[in-house]
Scaffold this motif. Structure first.
Motif, PDB file in Angstrom:
ATOM      1  N   TYR A  36       0.810  -1.202   0.000  1.00 38.30           N
ATOM      2  CA  TYR A  36       0.000   0.000   0.000  1.00 38.30           C
ATOM      3  C   TYR A  36       0.850   1.261   0.000  1.00 38.30           C
ATOM      4  CZ  TYR A  36       0.854  -0.396   5.031  1.00 38.30           C
ATOM      5  OH  TYR A  36       1.448  -0.514   6.264  1.00 38.30           O
ATOM      6  N   ASP A  37       0.254   2.351  -0.485  1.00 37.72           N
ATOM      7  CA  ASP A  37       0.943   3.631  -0.562  1.00 37.72           C
ATOM      8  C   ASP A  37       1.256   4.141   0.838  1.00 37.72           C
ATOM      9  OD1 ASP A  37       0.763   3.659  -3.352  1.00 37.72           O
ATOM     10  OD2 ASP A  37      -1.164   4.696  -3.317  1.00 37.72           O
ATOM     11  N   MET A  38       2.452   4.676   0.991  1.00 36.51           N
ATOM     12  CA  MET A  38       2.869   5.315   2.242  1.00 36.51           C
ATOM     13  C   MET A  38       2.846   6.814   2.043  1.00 36.51           C
ATOM     14  SD  MET A  38       6.196   3.362   3.769  1.00 36.51           S
ATOM     15  CE  MET A  38       6.488   4.472   5.132  1.00 36.51           C
ATOM     16  N   GLU A  39       2.368   7.531   3.028  1.00 38.56           N
ATOM     17  CA  GLU A  39       2.327   8.989   2.988  1.00 38.56           C
ATOM     18  C   GLU A  39       3.476   9.560   3.821  1.00 38.56           C
ATOM     19  OE1 GLU A  39       0.109  10.631   1.153  1.00 38.56           O
ATOM     20  OE2 GLU A  39      -0.812   8.738   0.542  1.00 38.56           O
ATOM     21  N   GLY A  40       3.867  10.773   3.502  1.00 40.39           N
ATOM     22  CA  GLY A  40       4.800  11.502   4.345  1.00 40.39           C
ATOM     23  C   GLY A  40       6.268  11.327   4.031  1.00 40.39           C
ATOM     24  N   GLY A  41       6.600  10.614   2.991  1.00 42.33           N
ATOM     25  CA  GLY A  41       7.998  10.424   2.655  1.00 42.33           C
ATOM     26  C   GLY A  41       8.497  11.466   1.677  1.00 42.33           C
ATOM     27  N   PRO A  42       9.780  11.429   1.407  1.00 38.39           N
ATOM     28  CA  PRO A  42      10.348  12.405   0.474  1.00 38.39           C
ATOM     29  C   PRO A  42      10.025  12.105  -0.988  1.00 38.39           C
ATOM     30  CG  PRO A  42      12.036  10.892   1.232  1.00 38.39           C
ATOM     31  CD  PRO A  42      10.790  10.577   2.009  1.00 38.39           C
ATOM     32  N   ASN A  43       9.531  10.897  -1.267  1.00 39.42           N
ATOM     33  CA  ASN A  43       9.148  10.513  -2.623  1.00 39.42           C
ATOM     34  C   ASN A  43       8.076   9.432  -2.516  1.00 39.42           C
ATOM     35  OD1 ASN A  43      10.553   8.129  -1.991  1.00 39.42           O
ATOM     36  ND2 ASN A  43      12.434   8.880  -2.900  1.00 39.42           N
ATOM     37  N   PRO A  44       7.469   9.029  -3.621  1.00 42.43           N
ATOM     38  CA  PRO A  44       6.461   7.967  -3.536  1.00 42.43           C
ATOM     39  C   PRO A  44       7.054   6.690  -2.940  1.00 42.43           C
ATOM     40  CG  PRO A  44       6.469   8.958  -5.727  1.00 42.43           C
ATOM     41  CD  PRO A  44       7.672   9.489  -5.000  1.00 42.43           C
ATOM     42  N   ILE A  56       8.471  -4.725  11.754  1.00 42.57           N
ATOM     43  CA  ILE A  56       9.589  -4.498  10.842  1.00 42.57           C
ATOM     44  C   ILE A  56       9.102  -4.802   9.434  1.00 42.57           C
ATOM     45  CG2 ILE A  56      11.878  -5.289  10.156  1.00 42.57           C
ATOM     46  CD1 ILE A  56      12.347  -5.923  13.137  1.00 42.57           C
ATOM     47  N   ALA A  57       9.315  -3.866   8.545  1.00 43.16           N
ATOM     48  CA  ALA A  57       8.855  -4.017   7.169  1.00 43.16           C
ATOM     49  C   ALA A  57       9.785  -3.214   6.266  1.00 43.16           C
ATOM     50  CB  ALA A  57       7.398  -3.548   7.045  1.00 43.16           C
ATOM     51  N   GLY A  58       9.265  -2.796   5.135  1.00 42.81           N
ATOM     52  CA  GLY A  58      10.053  -2.010   4.204  1.00 42.81           C
ATOM     53  C   GLY A  58       9.178  -1.475   3.105  1.00 42.81           C
ATOM     54  N   HIS A  59       9.822  -0.835   2.128  1.00 45.62           N
ATOM     55  CA  HIS A  59       9.042  -0.259   1.049  1.00 45.62           C
ATOM     56  C   HIS A  59       9.793  -0.275  -0.271  1.00 45.62           C
ATOM     57  CE1 HIS A  59      11.272   3.414   2.381  1.00 45.62           C
ATOM     58  NE2 HIS A  59      11.295   3.661   1.087  1.00 45.62           N
ATOM     59  N   LEU A  60       9.026  -0.095  -1.321  1.00 48.13           N
ATOM     60  CA  LEU A  60       9.538   0.119  -2.668  1.00 48.13           C
ATOM     61  C   LEU A  60       9.606   1.619  -2.877  1.00 48.13           C
ATOM     62  CD1 LEU A  60       7.074  -2.319  -4.460  1.00 48.13           C
ATOM     63  CD2 LEU A  60       9.486  -2.776  -3.962  1.00 48.13           C
ATOM     64  N   TYR A  61      10.584   2.076  -3.631  1.00 51.14           N
ATOM     65  CA  TYR A  61      10.686   3.500  -3.936  1.00 51.14           C
ATOM     66  C   TYR A  61      11.261   3.664  -5.340  1.00 51.14           C
ATOM     67  CZ  TYR A  61      15.731   3.248  -3.192  1.00 51.14           C
ATOM     68  OH  TYR A  61      17.055   2.936  -3.298  1.00 51.14           O
TER      69      TYR A  61
END
Length: 123
Positions: A36-44, A56-61
């Protein structure tokens, strides 16, 4: 002075992707969950699903992956059977690059996503 011993050695991971939508579809299909989309970061950013928000998780950018198979390798939890997850990797444009490896903690396999990022699937 005693050494710092954190509860978990890793606290977060980031996977660069040249096409976020393709990466979301790939990892969602392989792991059989919704990213799911994360809000508040410096990029999508697109976050991997975990049991709760503080897990503990992570994200795609959006980013430039290392050359195929040369970057760090993260291991992602997948529901058994491992063989089914391996089939989903290849069916969705990735590669399985090792046989199944058994260790006392479980079984895993090394893979590459469509951008060439190295990851393991762990059961």
């Amino acid at each position: 002075m005693s050494p710092f011993l954190p509860e978990h050695a890793a606290v977060w991971f980031e996977i660069p992707a040249t096409d976020l939508d393709r990466a979301r579809r790939f990892y969602g299909a392989v792991l059989q969950n919704t990213l799911y989309d994360m809000e508040g970061g410096p990029n999508p950013m697109i976050r991997f699903a975990a049991r709760d928000e503080n897990a503990i998780a992570g994200h795609l950018y959006p980013g430039k992956p290392a050359a195929e198979g040369t970057g760090p390798t993260i291991h992602l939890a997948v529901d058994a059977p491992l063989e089914g997850a391996m089939e989903r990797v290849t069916a969705n444009g990735g590669k399985v690059v090792s046989p199944i490896i058994s260790i006392p903690a479980g079984r895993f396999v090394y893979c590459l996503d469509p951008d060439g990022n190295s990851f393991g699937l762990f059961v």
